[in-house]
Design a protein around this motif. Sequence first.
Motif, PDB file in Angstrom:
ATOM      1  N   ASP A  90       0.420  -3.068  -0.160  1.00 16.58           N
ATOM      2  CA  ASP A  90      -0.441  -2.717   0.352  1.00 16.58           C
ATOM      3  C   ASP A  90      -1.444  -2.092  -0.823  1.00 16.58           C
ATOM      4  O   ASP A  90      -2.792  -2.343  -0.816  1.00 16.58           O
ATOM      5  CB  ASP A  90      -0.391  -1.691   1.505  1.00 16.58           C
ATOM      6  CG  ASP A  90       0.227  -2.161   2.670  1.00 16.58           C
ATOM      7  OD1 ASP A  90       0.154  -3.543   3.000  1.00 16.58           O
ATOM      8  OD2 ASP A  90       0.604  -1.275   3.611  1.00 16.58           O
ATOM      9  N   CYS A  91      -1.023  -1.383  -1.496  1.00 20.54           N
ATOM     10  CA  CYS A  91      -1.682  -0.747  -2.767  1.00 20.54           C
ATOM     11  C   CYS A  91      -2.647  -1.929  -3.372  1.00 20.54           C
ATOM     12  O   CYS A  91      -3.806  -1.868  -4.114  1.00 20.54           O
ATOM     13  CB  CYS A  91      -0.875   0.073  -3.639  1.00 20.54           C
ATOM     14  SG  CYS A  91      -1.821   0.770  -4.861  1.00 20.54           S
ATOM     15  N   ARG A 133      -3.003  -5.027  -2.659  1.00 21.68           N
ATOM     16  CA  ARG A 133      -3.992  -5.889  -1.798  1.00 21.68           C
ATOM     17  C   ARG A 133      -5.096  -5.217  -1.559  1.00 21.68           C
ATOM     18  O   ARG A 133      -6.690  -5.993  -1.831  1.00 21.68           O
ATOM     19  CB  ARG A 133      -3.493  -6.029  -0.245  1.00 21.68           C
ATOM     20  CG  ARG A 133      -2.313  -7.003  -0.263  1.00 21.68           C
ATOM     21  CD  ARG A 133      -2.079  -7.430   1.109  1.00 21.68           C
ATOM     22  NE  ARG A 133      -0.828  -7.895   1.217  1.00 21.68           N
ATOM     23  CZ  ARG A 133       0.276  -7.524   1.677  1.00 21.68           C
ATOM     24  NH1 ARG A 133       0.008  -6.128   1.992  1.00 21.68           N
ATOM     25  NH2 ARG A 133       1.382  -8.210   1.998  1.00 21.68           N
ATOM     26  N   GLU A 134      -5.242  -3.783  -1.839  1.00 19.74           N
ATOM     27  CA  GLU A 134      -6.507  -2.883  -1.648  1.00 19.74           C
ATOM     28  C   GLU A 134      -6.898  -2.624  -3.084  1.00 19.74           C
ATOM     29  O   GLU A 134      -7.784  -1.964  -3.033  1.00 19.74           O
ATOM     30  CB  GLU A 134      -6.199  -1.736  -0.919  1.00 19.74           C
ATOM     31  CG  GLU A 134      -5.618  -1.758   0.567  1.00 19.74           C
ATOM     32  CD  GLU A 134      -4.930  -0.742   1.146  1.00 19.74           C
ATOM     33  OE1 GLU A 134      -4.902   0.397   0.349  1.00 19.74           O
ATOM     34  OE2 GLU A 134      -4.139  -0.684   2.371  1.00 19.74           O
ATOM     35  N   ASP A 135      -6.738  -3.430  -4.095  1.00 22.89           N
ATOM     36  CA  ASP A 135      -7.109  -3.189  -5.416  1.00 22.89           C
ATOM     37  C   ASP A 135      -6.729  -1.910  -5.851  1.00 22.89           C
ATOM     38  O   ASP A 135      -7.415  -1.065  -6.566  1.00 22.89           O
ATOM     39  CB  ASP A 135      -8.711  -3.502  -5.420  1.00 22.89           C
ATOM     40  CG  ASP A 135      -9.080  -3.600  -6.749  1.00 22.89           C
ATOM     41  OD1 ASP A 135      -8.387  -4.153  -7.800  1.00 22.89           O
ATOM     42  OD2 ASP A 135     -10.260  -3.070  -7.046  1.00 22.89           O
ATOM     43  N   GLY A 136      -5.646  -1.335  -5.381  1.00 21.45           N
ATOM     44  CA  GLY A 136      -5.333  -0.011  -5.967  1.00 21.45           C
ATOM     45  C   GLY A 136      -4.412  -0.227  -7.361  1.00 21.45           C
ATOM     46  O   GLY A 136      -3.926  -1.061  -7.655  1.00 21.45           O
ATOM     47  N   HIS A 192      -3.620  10.199  -0.821  1.00 16.97           N
ATOM     48  CA  HIS A 192      -2.923   9.295  -1.170  1.00 16.97           C
ATOM     49  C   HIS A 192      -1.686   8.938  -0.527  1.00 16.97           C
ATOM     50  O   HIS A 192      -1.002   9.983   0.008  1.00 16.97           O
ATOM     51  CB  HIS A 192      -2.676   9.566  -2.772  1.00 16.97           C
ATOM     52  CG  HIS A 192      -3.722   9.626  -3.508  1.00 16.97           C
ATOM     53  ND1 HIS A 192      -4.525   8.382  -4.003  1.00 16.97           N
ATOM     54  CD2 HIS A 192      -4.402  10.423  -4.271  1.00 16.97           C
ATOM     55  CE1 HIS A 192      -5.551   8.984  -4.660  1.00 16.97           C
ATOM     56  NE2 HIS A 192      -5.652  10.105  -5.138  1.00 16.97           N
ATOM     57  N   GLN A 202      -7.261   4.492  -2.977  1.00 17.81           N
ATOM     58  CA  GLN A 202      -6.418   3.479  -2.567  1.00 17.81           C
ATOM     59  C   GLN A 202      -5.084   3.633  -3.520  1.00 17.81           C
ATOM     60  O   GLN A 202      -4.338   2.816  -3.190  1.00 17.81           O
ATOM     61  CB  GLN A 202      -7.087   2.101  -2.476  1.00 17.81           C
ATOM     62  CG  GLN A 202      -7.550   1.473  -3.831  1.00 17.81           C
ATOM     63  CD  GLN A 202      -8.941   1.990  -4.128  1.00 17.81           C
ATOM     64  OE1 GLN A 202      -9.491   3.009  -3.947  1.00 17.81           O
ATOM     65  NE2 GLN A 202      -9.486   1.017  -4.565  1.00 17.81           N
ATOM     66  N   ASP A 203      -5.304   4.345  -4.575  1.00 16.32           N
ATOM     67  CA  ASP A 203      -4.046   4.298  -5.562  1.00 16.32           C
ATOM     68  C   ASP A 203      -2.750   5.008  -4.704  1.00 16.32           C
ATOM     69  O   ASP A 203      -2.769   6.005  -3.796  1.00 16.32           O
ATOM     70  CB  ASP A 203      -4.402   4.935  -6.736  1.00 16.32           C
ATOM     71  CG  ASP A 203      -5.519   4.227  -7.645  1.00 16.32           C
ATOM     72  OD1 ASP A 203      -5.927   3.222  -7.096  1.00 16.32           O
ATOM     73  OD2 ASP A 203      -5.816   4.846  -8.586  1.00 16.32           O
ATOM     74  N   ASP A 213      -1.156 -13.880  -1.128  1.00 19.43           N
ATOM     75  CA  ASP A 213      -1.547 -12.998  -2.309  1.00 19.43           C
ATOM     76  C   ASP A 213      -0.624 -13.375  -3.543  1.00 19.43           C
ATOM     77  O   ASP A 213       0.746 -13.065  -3.577  1.00 19.43           O
ATOM     78  CB  ASP A 213      -1.489 -11.729  -2.047  1.00 19.43           C
ATOM     79  CG  ASP A 213      -2.377 -11.353  -1.031  1.00 19.43           C
ATOM     80  OD1 ASP A 213      -3.871 -11.529  -1.080  1.00 19.43           O
ATOM     81  OD2 ASP A 213      -2.074 -10.773   0.087  1.00 19.43           O
TER      82      ASP A 213
END
Length: 262
Positions: free
Chosen positions: A47-48, A50-53, A150, A123-124, A229
């Motif tokens: 998830d991180c 994917r969310e550009d984290g 976080h 998002q990290d 992805d």
Amino acid sequence: MSVESANESVTEPVSADRFAREGLAVLHRLTESARADVGAAATLIADCVREDGVVQAFGTGHSQAMVLELAGRAGGFVPTNRIQMADLVLFGGDHPSGLDDPLLEREPGIAVRLYELAAPRPQDLFVVISNSGVNNVIVEMALHAKERGHRLLALTSLAHTHSVPATHPSGKKLADLADVVLDNAAPRGDALLELPGGGAICALSTLTGVMLVQMTVAEAAAQLLASGDHPPVYVSANVPGGFESNLGLEQRYAGRIRRTAS
């Protein structure tokens, strides 16, 4: 013969073969018992990504071995950042002599400074690693990350952390704060083989910790692939074109990941 002597005479002596056999037995049990937790941990990482984290990994002492296993290594994810005590000097302007203080990890406010130097985005994901799960800077980092919203993944020894008191003023331990806990199955004190007359030898947490980290990385990659992805992963810099390929991947996270000499 005394009872103590009789007990010692039937205890298998410490040896390379014994550590290999008992260590592998723990690994075998761990790969079965940790499957659900590895899946949950992998979801946090996927998830991180994917969310550009960025996966912000932190540990002290020998737990840094697991941080290095996760952050910035060949076959691992590119959006990973290693937070270390040396950041106080490298990026915070502190005098190097400060790192000689054996009590630095107990000093209040250190984790907050390290967090601010890393400048994470919301998002990290934070991955905090500690065998005991009670040292002050570890708990402070976990608390601060959670207070800032976080998600938190912990890698710790539940056997150890449940057998010692909390030392942070909050009364919390690392495992109390995490969204997902990976138990490295190491015994209290980490050493696996008891010695005659007391004490123990051969730490286990690095062996089991590496297994958990790489199982989680593999499962996170599987989840990313399943959703269409492509996992952003490092190629070894010691194969032709590897260094250049990695530089291209790192550009997406410019200013958010650090790759200092180790």
